[in-house]
Design a protein around this motif. Structure first.
Motif, short mmCIF file in Angstrom:
data_model
loop_
_atom_site.label_atom_id
_atom_site.label_comp_id
_atom_site.label_asym_id
_atom_site.label_seq_id
_atom_site.Cartn_x
_atom_site.Cartn_y
_atom_site.Cartn_z
N VAL A 8 -9.29 5.70 4.50
CA VAL A 8 -7.85 6.15 3.87
C VAL A 8 -8.29 6.55 2.60
N ASP A 9 -8.03 7.90 2.49
CA ASP A 9 -8.06 8.44 1.15
C ASP A 9 -7.14 9.82 1.08
N ASP A 10 -6.48 10.12 -0.12
CA ASP A 10 -5.64 11.00 -0.32
C ASP A 10 -6.46 12.35 -0.20
N SER A 11 -7.55 12.39 -0.67
CA SER A 11 -8.48 13.63 -0.52
C SER A 11 -8.91 13.89 0.65
N MET A 53 -11.50 2.22 1.96
CA MET A 53 -9.98 2.40 1.28
C MET A 53 -10.37 3.01 -0.02
N ASP A 54 -9.60 4.01 -0.37
CA ASP A 54 -9.52 4.56 -1.56
C ASP A 54 -8.59 3.70 -2.50
N LEU A 55 -8.63 3.89 -3.74
CA LEU A 55 -7.58 3.27 -4.56
C LEU A 55 -6.39 3.93 -5.12
N THR A 56 -6.82 5.19 -5.64
CA THR A 56 -5.75 5.98 -6.38
C THR A 56 -5.27 6.73 -5.29
N MET A 57 -3.86 6.74 -4.76
CA MET A 57 -3.44 7.40 -3.64
C MET A 57 -1.88 7.50 -3.99
N PRO A 58 -1.04 8.72 -3.69
CA PRO A 58 0.25 8.47 -3.62
C PRO A 58 0.77 7.70 -2.74
MG LIG Z 1 -7.37 9.01 -4.49
#
Ligand SMILES: [Mg+2]
Length: 127
Positions: A8-11, A53-58
């Motif tokens: 899970v990562d927005d990048s 799990m990434d932390l900063t995501m939209p």
């Molecule tokens: Mg992120």
């Protein structure tokens, strides 16, 4: 045994690096999600052995997604991958039930170690 991994990562680049660094990726099913909400949905759908799990995501951040996944399955094995490894962040994700935190971008060795820890945790859950 780790047979399926949810990343899970927005990048997209971060997800790609993670996939590339996974050892013996042959035979492991990789599932990807681009934000916390999608991550929780895909967790529920696929019940992966391990979640990165990434932390900063939209849409939904990793803290929220981690706590929702732990509510679905208290024994879920979740490894947080973040560039922000301040003590209070580490403490918070540990309190939410993360197995461990990886500093991004992770080295092959760090990922291999995380996989080893995950396998041990899974073996405990399943015994
Ligand atoms: Mg992120």
């Amino acid at each position: 045994m780790v047979k399926s991994i949810l990343i899970v990562d927005d990048s997209p680049v971060a997800r790609m690096i993670m996939k590339k660094c996974l050892p013996e990726s042959l035979g492991i099913t990789i599932i990807e999600a681009k934000n916390g909400q999608e991550g929780v949905e895909k967790y529920q759908q696929h019940q992966p052995d391990l979640t990165f799990m990434d932390l900063t995501m939209p849409v939904m951040d990793g803290f929220t997604a981690l706590s929702l996944i732990k509510a679905i399955n208290p024994q879920a094995v979740v490894v947080v991958a973040t560039a922000d490894i301040q003590e209070k962040v580490l403490q918070r994700v540990e309190d939410l039930g993360a197995l461990l935190t990886l500093k991004k971008p992770p080295s092959k060795q760090a990922l291999a170690d995380a996989l080893k820890r995950a396998k041990e945790a899974l073996a405990q859950v399943r015994s």
